[in-house]
Design an enzyme around this catalytic site. Structure first.
Site, PDB file in Angstrom:
ATOM      1  N   LYS A 153      15.451   7.939   1.549  1.00 19.60           N
ATOM      2  CA  LYS A 153      15.522   6.515   1.845  1.00 19.60           C
ATOM      3  C   LYS A 153      16.582   6.454   3.139  1.00 19.60           C
ATOM      4  O   LYS A 153      16.421   5.423   3.648  1.00 19.60           O
ATOM      5  CB  LYS A 153      16.043   5.965   0.592  1.00 19.60           C
ATOM      6  CG  LYS A 153      14.936   5.643  -0.509  1.00 19.60           C
ATOM      7  CD  LYS A 153      15.348   4.634  -1.561  1.00 19.60           C
ATOM      8  CE  LYS A 153      14.370   4.584  -2.425  1.00 19.60           C
ATOM      9  NZ  LYS A 153      14.634   3.924  -3.712  1.00 19.60           N
ATOM     10  N   LYS A 160       2.851   9.935  -1.755  1.00 21.45           N
ATOM     11  CA  LYS A 160       2.699   9.007  -2.991  1.00 21.45           C
ATOM     12  C   LYS A 160       2.535   7.665  -2.703  1.00 21.45           C
ATOM     13  O   LYS A 160       2.781   7.122  -1.385  1.00 21.45           O
ATOM     14  CB  LYS A 160       4.106   9.453  -4.021  1.00 21.45           C
ATOM     15  CG  LYS A 160       5.124   8.519  -3.647  1.00 21.45           C
ATOM     16  CD  LYS A 160       6.203   8.313  -4.622  1.00 21.45           C
ATOM     17  CE  LYS A 160       7.113   7.522  -4.039  1.00 21.45           C
ATOM     18  NZ  LYS A 160       8.212   7.008  -5.098  1.00 21.45           N
ATOM     19  N   LYS A 212       4.789   1.013  -2.749  1.00 21.75           N
ATOM     20  CA  LYS A 212       4.785  -0.334  -2.458  1.00 21.75           C
ATOM     21  C   LYS A 212       5.541  -0.787  -1.073  1.00 21.75           C
ATOM     22  O   LYS A 212       5.058  -1.947  -0.656  1.00 21.75           O
ATOM     23  CB  LYS A 212       5.345  -1.411  -3.654  1.00 21.75           C
ATOM     24  CG  LYS A 212       6.602  -1.051  -4.090  1.00 21.75           C
ATOM     25  CD  LYS A 212       7.001  -1.959  -5.340  1.00 21.75           C
ATOM     26  CE  LYS A 212       8.401  -1.093  -6.137  1.00 21.75           C
ATOM     27  NZ  LYS A 212       8.561  -1.654  -7.487  1.00 21.75           N
TER      28      LYS A 212
HETATM   29  P1  AMP Z   1      10.021   2.042  -8.587  1.00 19.47           P
HETATM   30  O1  AMP Z   1       9.002   1.091  -8.190  1.00 19.47           O
HETATM   31  O2  AMP Z   1      10.358   3.209  -7.437  1.00 19.47           O
HETATM   32  O3  AMP Z   1      11.146   1.487  -9.189  1.00 19.47           O
HETATM   33  O4  AMP Z   1       9.136   2.989  -9.462  1.00 19.47           O
HETATM   34  C1  AMP Z   1       8.991   2.316 -10.859  1.00 19.47           C
HETATM   35  C2  AMP Z   1       8.441   3.747 -11.709  1.00 19.47           C
HETATM   36  O5  AMP Z   1       6.881   3.767 -11.222  1.00 19.47           O
HETATM   37  C3  AMP Z   1       9.057   4.944 -11.518  1.00 19.47           C
HETATM   38  O6  AMP Z   1       9.049   5.488 -13.063  1.00 19.47           O
HETATM   39  C4  AMP Z   1       8.544   5.841 -10.805  1.00 19.47           C
HETATM   40  O7  AMP Z   1       8.424   7.119 -11.041  1.00 19.47           O
HETATM   41  C5  AMP Z   1       6.935   5.462 -10.782  1.00 19.47           C
HETATM   42  N1  AMP Z   1       6.050   5.577  -9.870  1.00 19.47           N
HETATM   43  C6  AMP Z   1       6.462   4.994  -8.620  1.00 19.47           C
HETATM   44  N2  AMP Z   1       5.469   5.305  -7.638  1.00 19.47           N
HETATM   45  C7  AMP Z   1       4.698   6.184  -8.300  1.00 19.47           C
HETATM   46  C8  AMP Z   1       3.398   6.784  -7.929  1.00 19.47           C
HETATM   47  N3  AMP Z   1       2.847   6.811  -6.898  1.00 19.47           N
HETATM   48  N4  AMP Z   1       3.021   7.585  -9.010  1.00 19.47           N
HETATM   49  C9  AMP Z   1       3.172   7.886 -10.243  1.00 19.47           C
HETATM   50  N5  AMP Z   1       4.261   7.044 -10.532  1.00 19.47           N
HETATM   51  C10 AMP Z   1       4.915   6.423  -9.693  1.00 19.47           C
END
Ligand code: AMP
Ligand code: TRP
Length: 325
Positions: A110, A192, A195
């Site tokens: 980040k 990965k 968003k």
């Molecule tokens: P975040 O949007 O970064 O707060 O992520 C929310 C949850 O989604 C966390 O548990 C992340 O590890 C999971 N996550 C985010 N991106 C992915 C992805 N591409 N594949 C699987 N899990 C994800």
């Protein structure tokens, strides 16, 4: 068994978040004592618009409900409504080695992505996350692969605290999905799904059938034409196979067999149909919830009250052990 997890309210939730985290939570709520959080304080560490934050929090609450979390079977709430999170984060920061924070992969990534705003909050992010987890005497933290390192640090912090001041915290364990822990970008299967990337690279949980079909048909695939699972040689097709399997409930082997001798286009068309069907349910539920905003607000208020009771009890013990009143 206590389960705790959270997601940042930073915009649309995509199928990666769903398959890596929320889908697993929905299963767990029937088996364990579950607490799920909307971690708004974590959302402040990367550039964001203050005017949009409340909308994002509300949208995430609606997403949790539409995806199947049931407030009768789990607690869910907004992090900033329970003051103990910030208070414990300060206490824990005094026993967290600076070097551990500086070597966190997410901090490094980040900081590279937003070189103009490398703030202390971004560095301390895992300490606040440890506080989230430890306040609830958590056993299991179901998250995607990218959060494993942070949960391990929470474990280290708990152990350090307990050794130095006496046992207050449980040492939490991470829980990853076998497939689904890392859903890849549709545009670049070596990265990965995220968003913060271009919309063509992910599918939102409430996306309409036309968009779903377009994005799947345009998803990057590999050379060759066989539908086989081999993440190192065929990252694109393997990612689509994982998505297919998780939404349809079929095993990857079954899907490979079904599409033996058929081309990518046919496979993608079928995957689009599977997704359209699964996501239609979420869209319907979301529509209903948006008509009843006070109900959603009430659920969050109730959740915060329940969370507070648990959090305050741990907080008191931690303060006492550290010599505070
Ligand atoms: P975040 O949007 O970064 O707060 O992520 C929310 C949850 O989604 C966390 O548990 C992340 O590890 C999971 N996550 C985010 N991106 C992915 C992805 N591409 N594949 C699987 N899990 C994800
Ligand atoms: N850091 C997590 C993410 O980006 C969100 C999060 C904050 C979290 N606190 C948590 C996840 C506690 C699990 C437990 O996805």
């Amino acid at each position: 068994m206590r389960v705790f997890s959270g997601i940042r309210p930073t915009g649309d939730i995509h199928i990666g978040n769903y398959l890596g985290a929320i889908k697993n939570w929905v299963n767990l709520q029937d088996k364990a004592d579950c607490i799920f959080c909307i971690v708004d304080l974590h959302a402040l560490t990367t550039p964001y618009k203050a005017k949009k934050l409340q909308k994002n929090i509300f949208d995430l609450a609606v997403t949790y409900l539409a995806a199947g979390l049931n407030p009768k079977r789990c607690i869910f709430f907004v992090q900033s409504q329970v003051k103990a999170h910030v208070e414990l984060a300060w206490l824990l920061s005094t026993i967290t080695p600076l070097g551990e924070l500086q070597r966190m992969t997410q901090f490094k990534e980040k900081s590279t992505k937003h070189p103009e705003s490398i703030n202390a909050g971004l560095l301390n992010y895992p300490v606040l996350m440890a506080a989230d987890i430890l306040l609830y005497q958590t056993d299991i933290v179901p998250v995607g692969q990218d959060q494993k390192q942070h949960v391990e640090l929470a474990r280290t912090i708990a152990r350090k605290f307990n050794q130095r001041f006496g046992k207050v915290f449980k040492e939490p364990k991470v829980q990853l999905q076998k497939i689904g822990a890392k859903i890849m970008s549709l545009q670049n299967p070596n990265k990965k799904m995220s968003k913060t990337d271009s919309p063509a690279s992910y599918i939102g949980l409430f996306e309409n059938p036309r968009e779903i079909k377009q994005k799947i048909m345009a998803a990057m695939t590999d050379s060759g034409k066989e539908i086989i699972y081999n993440p190192s040689r065929k990252p694109g097709i393997s990612n689509l196979l994982s998505i297919y399997s998780l939404f349809s409930g079929k095993t990857i082997k079954q899907i490979e067999k079904e599409f033996k001798g058929k081309g990518y286009a046919q496979f993608k068309k079928s995957l689009a149909q599977v997704l359209i069907k699964s996501l239609a349910l979420f869209r319907e539920k979301r529509k209903e919830l948006l008509k009843n905003r006070t109900k959603v607000q009430k659920i969050l208020e109730n959740g915060a009250k329940k969370a507070q009771t648990i959090a305050n009890s741990t907080m008191e013990q931690a303060k006492k052990r550290m010599g505070l009143n």
